[in-house]
Design an enzyme around this catalytic site. Structure first.
Site, PDB file in Angstrom:
ATOM      1  N   ASP A 172      41.421  43.785  39.880  1.00  0.00           N
ATOM      2  CA  ASP A 172      42.357  42.682  39.332  1.00  0.00           C
ATOM      3  C   ASP A 172      43.669  43.509  38.850  1.00  0.00           C
ATOM      4  O   ASP A 172      43.563  44.233  38.167  1.00  0.00           O
ATOM      5  CB  ASP A 172      41.607  41.955  38.121  1.00  0.00           C
ATOM      6  CG  ASP A 172      42.553  40.630  37.934  1.00  0.00           C
ATOM      7  OD1 ASP A 172      43.776  40.566  38.126  1.00  0.00           O
ATOM      8  OD2 ASP A 172      41.930  39.894  37.356  1.00  0.00           O
ATOM      9  N   ASP A 203      46.466  46.295  46.787  1.00  0.00           N
ATOM     10  CA  ASP A 203      47.432  45.640  47.642  1.00  0.00           C
ATOM     11  C   ASP A 203      48.824  45.661  46.770  1.00  0.00           C
ATOM     12  O   ASP A 203      49.903  45.140  47.148  1.00  0.00           O
ATOM     13  CB  ASP A 203      47.146  44.502  48.295  1.00  0.00           C
ATOM     14  CG  ASP A 203      46.637  43.405  47.303  1.00  0.00           C
ATOM     15  OD1 ASP A 203      46.210  43.857  46.078  1.00  0.00           O
ATOM     16  OD2 ASP A 203      46.765  42.011  47.465  1.00  0.00           O
ATOM     17  N   GLU A 251      30.101  51.830  43.448  1.00  0.00           N
ATOM     18  CA  GLU A 251      31.389  51.024  43.784  1.00  0.00           C
ATOM     19  C   GLU A 251      31.505  50.057  42.494  1.00  0.00           C
ATOM     20  O   GLU A 251      30.432  49.474  42.075  1.00  0.00           O
ATOM     21  CB  GLU A 251      31.093  50.115  44.863  1.00  0.00           C
ATOM     22  CG  GLU A 251      32.374  49.320  45.316  1.00  0.00           C
ATOM     23  CD  GLU A 251      32.405  48.450  46.007  1.00  0.00           C
ATOM     24  OE1 GLU A 251      33.447  48.026  46.703  1.00  0.00           O
ATOM     25  OE2 GLU A 251      31.125  48.005  46.774  1.00  0.00           O
ATOM     26  N   LYS A 274      51.651  41.010  35.969  1.00  0.00           N
ATOM     27  CA  LYS A 274      52.637  40.915  35.102  1.00  0.00           C
ATOM     28  C   LYS A 274      52.723  41.770  34.054  1.00  0.00           C
ATOM     29  O   LYS A 274      51.760  42.421  33.676  1.00  0.00           O
ATOM     30  CB  LYS A 274      52.452  39.334  34.282  1.00  0.00           C
ATOM     31  CG  LYS A 274      52.375  38.220  34.920  1.00  0.00           C
ATOM     32  CD  LYS A 274      52.227  36.945  34.121  1.00  0.00           C
ATOM     33  CE  LYS A 274      52.389  35.419  35.020  1.00  0.00           C
ATOM     34  NZ  LYS A 274      52.189  34.375  34.047  1.00  0.00           N
ATOM     35  N   GLU A 333      28.762  44.633  39.600  1.00  0.00           N
ATOM     36  CA  GLU A 333      29.704  43.359  39.920  1.00  0.00           C
ATOM     37  C   GLU A 333      29.077  42.405  38.636  1.00  0.00           C
ATOM     38  O   GLU A 333      28.125  42.320  38.140  1.00  0.00           O
ATOM     39  CB  GLU A 333      29.158  42.644  41.117  1.00  0.00           C
ATOM     40  CG  GLU A 333      29.967  41.510  41.511  1.00  0.00           C
ATOM     41  CD  GLU A 333      31.535  41.429  41.404  1.00  0.00           C
ATOM     42  OE1 GLU A 333      31.849  40.480  40.595  1.00  0.00           O
ATOM     43  OE2 GLU A 333      32.085  42.280  41.955  1.00  0.00           O
TER      44      GLU A 333
END
Length: 188
Positions: free
Chosen positions: A99, A135, A25, A103, A50
């Protein structure tokens, strides 16, 4: 040892060779998906990547409290891990809510770009899968188009696992009425 840094190549390699199947992941966040999915599949080795140390420590606490033995957490970036530490083909790659850099002028910073997608597909075992959710519809669409154009990949009818839908980011998305869009690509 559950949490490793880039200077612990021996532990990373030993973990990978211990398991017949490895899932990775990228961007594990606080570990909701990673911990739940690893508990569901105890015969698969899971590596969570991470970059934020505090999040790695939260994941480590969850792993210890649930006594899970099939997870290794790498503190560092996906690019470093994927270039320097992959020792075996990956069964599945999970990328949830990266992330989005929404823009237009910032989209070049997105993790899932053409070159990265090609590299990820090469790291997969034959018939391995890449799971992606966002999303941000534009990001989802970008990955879907890149996946369709990627040689050696095809769209799968599979959906993202239910455990990914229970993550903190997915819950936040649902709370504000936004839709999560997911895609699964399979290596051919």
């Amino acid at each position: 040892m559950v949490l490793v840094e880039a200077d612990d190549a021996e532990t990373i390699k030993a973990f990978q060779t211990k398991w017949q199947s490895i899932d990775v992941e990228i961007g594990s966040g606080n570990g909701h998906f990673l911990v739940e999915f690893a508990q569901r599949y105890p015969d698969i080795g899971f590596i969570g990547i991470e970059a934020k140390k505090k999040r790695c420590l939260k994941i480590q606490q969850k792993i210890k409290s649930r006594q899970i033995e099939n997870i290794l957490v790498f503190h560092g970036t996906a690019e470093v891990f994927l270039h320097d530490f992959i020792a075996v083909p990956i069964h599945a790659l999970h990328v949830y809510f990266p992330d989005p850099w929404p823009k237009t002028k910032h989209r070049r910073r997105r993790f899932m770009k053409k070159d990265m997608l090609s590299e990820l597909m090469q790291l997969l075992a034959p018939h391995g899968k890449l799971y992606f959710a966002s999303d941000v519809f534009d990001y989802y669409l970008q990955v879907k188009i890149l996946g369709i154009l990627e040689t050696g990949a095809m769209l799968s009818d599979d959906s993202i696992p239910d455990e990914a839908k229970g993550s903190l980011f997915c819950a936040r998305t649902a709370a504000v009425g936004k839709k999560t869009n997911g895609i699964v690509l399979q290596k051919i």
